[in-house]
Each structure stands twice: as structure tokens, then as C-alpha cells.
Motif scaffolding. Structure first.
Motif, mmCIF file in Angstrom:
data_model
loop_
_atom_site.group_PDB
_atom_site.id
_atom_site.type_symbol
_atom_site.label_atom_id
_atom_site.label_comp_id
_atom_site.label_asym_id
_atom_site.label_seq_id
_atom_site.Cartn_x
_atom_site.Cartn_y
_atom_site.Cartn_z
ATOM 1 N N LEU A 92 0.818 -1.211 0.000
ATOM 2 C CA LEU A 92 0.000 0.000 0.000
ATOM 3 C C LEU A 92 0.854 1.263 0.000
ATOM 4 O O LEU A 92 0.397 2.320 -0.416
ATOM 5 C CB LEU A 92 -0.928 0.010 1.218
ATOM 6 C CG LEU A 92 -2.056 -1.015 1.196
ATOM 7 C CD1 LEU A 92 -2.818 -0.965 2.513
ATOM 8 C CD2 LEU A 92 -2.997 -0.757 0.052
ATOM 9 N N VAL A 93 2.087 1.168 0.457
ATOM 10 C CA VAL A 93 2.962 2.339 0.522
ATOM 11 C C VAL A 93 3.545 2.670 -0.854
ATOM 12 O O VAL A 93 3.820 3.833 -1.136
ATOM 13 C CB VAL A 93 4.089 2.094 1.547
ATOM 14 C CG1 VAL A 93 5.094 3.227 1.563
ATOM 15 C CG2 VAL A 93 3.489 1.908 2.932
ATOM 16 N N ILE A 94 3.704 1.698 -1.722
ATOM 17 C CA ILE A 94 4.372 1.901 -3.011
ATOM 18 C C ILE A 94 3.736 3.021 -3.843
ATOM 19 O O ILE A 94 4.455 3.881 -4.358
ATOM 20 C CB ILE A 94 4.429 0.580 -3.800
ATOM 21 C CG1 ILE A 94 5.227 -0.467 -3.022
ATOM 22 C CG2 ILE A 94 5.010 0.773 -5.185
ATOM 23 C CD1 ILE A 94 6.658 -0.073 -2.730
ATOM 24 N N PRO A 95 2.407 3.094 -3.998
ATOM 25 C CA PRO A 95 1.849 4.189 -4.797
ATOM 26 C C PRO A 95 2.039 5.565 -4.162
ATOM 27 O O PRO A 95 1.969 6.578 -4.851
ATOM 28 C CB PRO A 95 0.353 3.861 -4.883
ATOM 29 C CG PRO A 95 0.251 2.422 -4.565
ATOM 30 C CD PRO A 95 1.380 2.115 -3.654
ATOM 31 N N LEU A 96 2.313 5.620 -2.872
ATOM 32 C CA LEU A 96 2.487 6.902 -2.195
ATOM 33 C C LEU A 96 3.912 7.446 -2.276
ATOM 34 O O LEU A 96 4.126 8.609 -1.947
ATOM 35 C CB LEU A 96 2.111 6.762 -0.713
ATOM 36 C CG LEU A 96 0.648 6.529 -0.404
ATOM 37 C CD1 LEU A 96 0.481 6.322 1.086
ATOM 38 C CD2 LEU A 96 -0.183 7.698 -0.862
ATOM 39 N N VAL A 97 4.850 6.641 -2.679
ATOM 40 C CA VAL A 97 6.260 7.059 -2.647
ATOM 41 C C VAL A 97 6.505 8.369 -3.387
ATOM 42 O O VAL A 97 7.184 9.261 -2.851
ATOM 43 C CB VAL A 97 7.167 5.918 -3.163
ATOM 44 C CG1 VAL A 97 8.594 6.395 -3.369
ATOM 45 C CG2 VAL A 97 7.146 4.761 -2.186
ATOM 46 N N PRO A 98 5.991 8.596 -4.590
ATOM 47 C CA PRO A 98 6.247 9.881 -5.253
ATOM 48 C C PRO A 98 5.617 11.073 -4.521
ATOM 49 O O PRO A 98 6.106 12.203 -4.634
ATOM 50 C CB PRO A 98 5.615 9.717 -6.628
ATOM 51 C CG PRO A 98 5.460 8.262 -6.838
ATOM 52 C CD PRO A 98 5.295 7.666 -5.477
ATOM 53 N N ARG A 99 4.555 10.846 -3.767
ATOM 54 C CA ARG A 99 3.857 11.944 -3.086
ATOM 55 C C ARG A 99 4.317 12.151 -1.642
ATOM 56 O O ARG A 99 3.884 13.106 -0.993
ATOM 57 C CB ARG A 99 2.358 11.659 -3.081
ATOM 58 C CG ARG A 99 1.783 11.625 -4.491
ATOM 59 C CD ARG A 99 0.308 11.362 -4.506
ATOM 60 N NE ARG A 99 -0.405 12.241 -3.583
ATOM 61 C CZ ARG A 99 -1.612 11.977 -3.085
ATOM 62 N NH1 ARG A 99 -2.223 10.878 -3.436
ATOM 63 N NH2 ARG A 99 -2.201 12.815 -2.267
ATOM 64 N N PRO A 130 7.129 13.312 -0.179
ATOM 65 C CA PRO A 130 7.704 14.593 0.224
ATOM 66 C C PRO A 130 6.644 15.683 0.423
ATOM 67 O O PRO A 130 6.707 16.452 1.383
ATOM 68 C CB PRO A 130 8.646 14.943 -0.930
ATOM 69 C CG PRO A 130 9.005 13.635 -1.529
ATOM 70 C CD PRO A 130 7.783 12.784 -1.377
ATOM 71 N N ALA A 131 5.655 15.719 -0.428
ATOM 72 C CA ALA A 131 4.605 16.729 -0.278
ATOM 73 C C ALA A 131 3.711 16.418 0.921
ATOM 74 O O ALA A 131 3.306 17.319 1.657
ATOM 75 C CB ALA A 131 3.767 16.796 -1.543
ATOM 76 N N LEU A 132 3.397 15.141 1.128
ATOM 77 C CA LEU A 132 2.538 14.757 2.248
ATOM 78 C C LEU A 132 3.209 14.993 3.599
ATOM 79 O O LEU A 132 2.542 15.330 4.585
ATOM 80 C CB LEU A 132 2.139 13.286 2.125
ATOM 81 C CG LEU A 132 1.192 12.941 0.978
ATOM 82 C CD1 LEU A 132 1.045 11.437 0.857
ATOM 83 C CD2 LEU A 132 -0.166 13.597 1.190
ATOM 84 N N LEU A 133 4.517 14.816 3.639
ATOM 85 C CA LEU A 133 5.264 14.967 4.904
ATOM 86 C C LEU A 133 5.872 16.342 5.069
ATOM 87 O O LEU A 133 6.515 16.604 6.097
ATOM 88 C CB LEU A 133 6.342 13.885 4.994
ATOM 89 C CG LEU A 133 5.858 12.440 4.993
ATOM 90 C CD1 LEU A 133 7.027 11.493 4.951
ATOM 91 C CD2 LEU A 133 5.005 12.188 6.221
ATOM 92 N N SER A 134 5.737 17.175 4.080
ATOM 93 C CA SER A 134 6.383 18.513 4.090
ATOM 94 C C SER A 134 7.876 18.377 4.364
ATOM 95 O O SER A 134 8.428 19.045 5.236
ATOM 96 C CB SER A 134 5.715 19.414 5.131
ATOM 97 O OG SER A 134 4.355 19.603 4.852
ATOM 98 N N ALA A 135 8.490 17.500 3.616
ATOM 99 C CA ALA A 135 9.910 17.246 3.803
ATOM 100 C C ALA A 135 10.580 17.163 2.427
ATOM 101 O O ALA A 135 9.900 17.094 1.401
ATOM 102 C CB ALA A 135 10.121 15.927 4.543
ATOM 103 N N SER A 136 11.890 17.199 2.424
ATOM 104 C CA SER A 136 12.622 17.087 1.166
ATOM 105 C C SER A 136 12.560 15.642 0.679
ATOM 106 O O SER A 136 12.244 14.720 1.423
ATOM 107 C CB SER A 136 14.076 17.509 1.369
ATOM 108 O OG SER A 136 14.731 16.578 2.209
ATOM 109 N N ALA A 137 12.882 15.459 -0.595
ATOM 110 C CA ALA A 137 12.845 14.116 -1.171
ATOM 111 C C ALA A 137 13.869 13.194 -0.503
ATOM 112 O O ALA A 137 13.594 12.027 -0.258
ATOM 113 C CB ALA A 137 13.097 14.188 -2.669
ATOM 114 N N SER A 138 15.021 13.732 -0.178
ATOM 115 C CA SER A 138 16.044 12.898 0.462
ATOM 116 C C SER A 138 15.666 12.540 1.902
ATOM 117 O O SER A 138 16.069 11.506 2.404
ATOM 118 C CB SER A 138 17.404 13.602 0.445
ATOM 119 O OG SER A 138 17.325 14.816 1.172
ATOM 120 N N ALA A 139 14.896 13.393 2.555
ATOM 121 C CA ALA A 139 14.474 13.089 3.925
ATOM 122 C C ALA A 139 13.359 12.052 3.974
ATOM 123 O O ALA A 139 13.226 11.326 4.937
ATOM 124 C CB ALA A 139 14.036 14.362 4.632
#
Length: 61
Positions: A39-46, A48-57
């Protein structure tokens, strides 16, 4: 002093659980774990926006 093992009054009370029930519970737990991970796989691209964090974080999630 006797070294004999004490036996329970009701032999069915001390019977081990049936292995079929244990296998069914473990199989169900494995299926739930696998589906929760997918269930987490489709969320991976989103993430950073959902967590308000950088992509590397957010890539460790």
C-alpha cells in the motif's frame, strides 16, 4: 521424593493447540503484512509533499 511428572486431571486441558489454527493465523498475518507493505508503493512519489519534507528526507520511508 518422586521424580515423576504430575499429570493434569483433565488431559484435554493440557493438549497443545492445533497446528492448523496456528498455520492459519500465521498465514493471515503474512498476507496482511505483505499487503500493508504494497500500500505504501503508490504513495512514494507523493511522500515529500505529504510529509512537508525534502525528497532525500522522505526516501527512507
Amino acid at each position: 521424593m518422586s521424580h515423576a511428572l504430575a499429570r493434569p486431571a483433565d488431559p484435554e486441558a493440557a493438549a497443545p493447540p492445533r497446528s492448523g489454527v496456528i498455520v492459519a493465523v500465521l498465514a493471515f498475518a503474512g498476507i496482511v503484512t505483505a499487503s500493508m507493505q504494497t500500500l505504501v508503493i503508490p504513495l512514494v512519489p507523493r511522500l515529500p509533499a505529504l510529509l512537508s519534507a525534502s525528497a532525500s528526507a522522505s526516501d527512507a520511508i
